[in-house]
Design a protein around this motif. Structure first.
Motif, short mmCIF file in Angstrom:
data_model
loop_
_atom_site.label_atom_id
_atom_site.label_comp_id
_atom_site.label_asym_id
_atom_site.label_seq_id
_atom_site.Cartn_x
_atom_site.Cartn_y
_atom_site.Cartn_z
N THR A 53 38.29 46.20 36.95
CA THR A 53 36.90 46.32 38.52
C THR A 53 37.78 46.95 39.47
OG1 THR A 53 37.86 43.79 39.45
CG2 THR A 53 36.24 43.82 37.82
N GLY A 54 38.77 47.65 39.30
CA GLY A 54 38.87 48.16 40.05
C GLY A 54 40.64 47.98 41.01
N GLY A 55 41.10 47.09 40.80
CA GLY A 55 41.62 46.29 41.57
C GLY A 55 42.63 47.26 41.39
N ARG A 56 44.51 45.96 41.95
CA ARG A 56 45.29 46.37 41.88
C ARG A 56 46.07 44.98 41.58
NH1 ARG A 56 50.54 47.65 43.92
NH2 ARG A 56 49.74 47.40 45.81
N VAL A 57 46.92 44.66 40.31
CA VAL A 57 47.54 43.76 40.42
C VAL A 57 49.85 43.73 41.38
CG1 VAL A 57 48.67 41.87 38.99
CG2 VAL A 57 46.57 42.89 38.20
N LYS A 58 49.33 43.46 42.53
CA LYS A 58 50.93 43.10 42.39
C LYS A 58 52.05 42.85 41.80
CE LYS A 58 49.18 43.69 47.26
NZ LYS A 58 49.11 43.28 48.53
N SER A 59 51.86 41.05 41.20
CA SER A 59 52.80 40.52 41.23
C SER A 59 51.81 39.07 40.54
CB SER A 59 53.41 40.10 41.47
OG SER A 59 53.30 38.91 42.55
N ILE A 60 52.55 38.90 38.91
CA ILE A 60 52.13 37.04 38.54
C ILE A 60 53.56 36.39 38.71
CG2 ILE A 60 51.75 36.17 36.50
CD1 ILE A 60 49.99 38.57 35.43
N SER A 61 53.52 34.86 38.90
CA SER A 61 54.34 33.65 39.22
C SER A 61 54.06 33.23 38.09
CB SER A 61 54.97 34.00 40.25
OG SER A 61 53.90 33.63 41.25
N LEU A 62 54.74 31.85 37.93
CA LEU A 62 54.19 30.75 37.42
C LEU A 62 55.39 29.85 37.76
CD1 LEU A 62 54.65 31.49 33.11
CD2 LEU A 62 52.59 31.63 34.96
N ASP A 63 54.66 28.46 38.59
CA ASP A 63 54.80 27.84 38.64
C ASP A 63 55.49 26.72 37.80
OD1 ASP A 63 55.76 24.72 40.69
OD2 ASP A 63 54.84 26.61 42.07
N PRO A 64 57.04 26.17 38.03
CA PRO A 64 57.34 24.92 37.09
C PRO A 64 56.64 23.54 37.17
CG PRO A 64 59.16 25.91 38.40
CD PRO A 64 58.02 26.39 39.33
N ASN A 65 56.01 23.29 38.36
CA ASN A 65 55.07 21.85 38.26
C ASN A 65 53.53 22.87 37.83
OD1 ASN A 65 57.12 20.23 39.63
ND2 ASN A 65 55.97 21.79 41.60
N GLU A 66 53.58 23.44 36.77
CA GLU A 66 52.84 23.99 36.18
C GLU A 66 51.85 24.35 36.48
OE1 GLU A 66 51.37 20.26 34.21
OE2 GLU A 66 53.12 19.69 33.39
N GLY A 67 51.98 25.08 37.87
CA GLY A 67 51.24 25.92 38.06
C GLY A 67 51.28 27.61 37.78
N GLY A 68 49.57 28.60 38.69
CA GLY A 68 50.77 29.65 38.46
C GLY A 68 49.80 30.48 39.58
N VAL A 69 50.02 31.65 39.81
CA VAL A 69 49.26 32.61 41.08
C VAL A 69 49.53 34.39 40.60
CG1 VAL A 69 51.72 32.66 42.22
CG2 VAL A 69 48.91 32.98 43.01
N THR A 70 48.32 35.15 40.45
CA THR A 70 48.18 36.45 40.60
C THR A 70 48.13 37.13 41.87
OG1 THR A 70 47.60 35.88 38.29
CG2 THR A 70 47.39 38.20 39.47
N HIS A 71 48.56 37.51 42.16
CA HIS A 71 48.15 38.37 43.26
C HIS A 71 47.76 39.90 43.13
CE1 HIS A 71 50.95 35.41 45.43
NE2 HIS A 71 51.81 35.41 45.04
#
Length: 286
Positions: A98-116
């Motif tokens: 959709t025309g954006g840019r991904v800066k980073s992906i990170s996973l959390d040891p507490n079973e989470g994650g985030v996509t910047h």
């Protein structure tokens, strides 16, 4: 010499009788043909597919139990992180498309994650996590009905992980999760012409298909976390987080059901046929 008029009359009557018979029999022939086509298209389940369906049912029960039993549920932790990687990849892919840019992906040891992300359409990127992981899970479940299809799926998953690894190259847990997953898939290629790979792909597919359902239940019903994708989507576009969570869960279950039906229809081969086919497609045996 030209035929006699009487002969012509007899021949004409004979031809008309055949036309009449053909007209009367045409509906019957059409019905027979249609019935034959329906019989050929009837969805039947052979012994190998029954085993696969039984394995899927067992996976669902085992995952549901392990998901909720204290301490023992940590057995699923590596696979949860793997499915979360699929989830974050869904966000990232929707952002790029959709025309954006991904800066980073990170996973959390507490079973989470985030996509910047920067840019992209939130109407697509927010649900793409759950729906993307569900779609990937459905495709893996479909591939899990056949060894050769599982080989192809593992290659596609490996390429997907390379993108995830590129976006998450600064996060050690993302790197470790991706490398362990790729190592597991590669190792299974060398066990009985990759027969073990089929069951691993099937397990990952089932868990990824149902992850969104269980995660939404955990976040929005049991723990009522207000920072989920569904809650953010509800704040921006209306409705309640529970409503959007239920809708996305229905999509996830629909994807999974469709993948099972498609797998039964597409892969009628017996177990022996699958092993023979696999021995001809990038042959490996340990």
């Amino acid at each position: 010499m030209a035929p006699a008029p009487h002969s012509l009359a007899v021949a004409a009557a004979h031809d008309r009788s055949w036309v009449s018979v053909a007209r009367r029999s045409a509906p019957h022939v059409a019905r027979v043909t249609a019935s034959a086509m329906l019989v050929r298209r009837e969805l039947t389940v052979n012994d190998t597919q029954k085993v696969t369906l039984g394995v899927i049912a067992a996976y669902i029960v085992v995952i549901a139990l392990l998901w909720n039993i204290p301490y023992i549920r940590y057995v699923l932790w590596p696979f949860k992180m793997l499915v979360i990687a699929f989830h974050e990849f869904g966000h990232a892919l929707a952002c790029v498309l959709t025309g954006g840019r991904v800066k980073s992906i990170s996973l959390d040891p507490n079973e989470g994650g985030v996509t910047h992300m920067q840019g992209g359409k939130n109407a697509f990127t927010l649900p793409a996590g759950y729906l993307g992981s569900s779609l990937i899970g459905a495709l893996l479940t479909f591939a899990g009905f056949n060894i050769v299809a599982s080989k192809i799926a593992s290659i596609v998953v490996g390429v997907t992980f390379l993108f995830t690894l590129w976006w998450g190259r600064k996060d050690w847990l993302t790197i470790l999760t991706v490398l362990l997953a790729v190592g597991l898939l590669i190792g299974c290629w060398f066990i009985s012409h990759a027969e073990a790979l089929r069951y691993v792909v099937l397990f990952i597919g089932v868990m990824s298909s149902l992850y969104s359902v269980w995660d939404i239940c955990d976040d929005l019903i049991l723990r009522k976390i207000n920072s989920s994708d569904a809650s953010v989507f509800a704040k921006r576009y209306g409705g309640s987080s529970q409503c959007w969570g239920v809708i996305w869960s229905i999509f996830s279950l629909t994807f999974m059901a469709a993948s099972i039906v498609a797998g039964i229809a597409a892969f009628p081969q017996s177990a022996e046929q699958q092993r023979n086919d696999s021995s001809q497609f990038i042959p490996t045996k340990f």
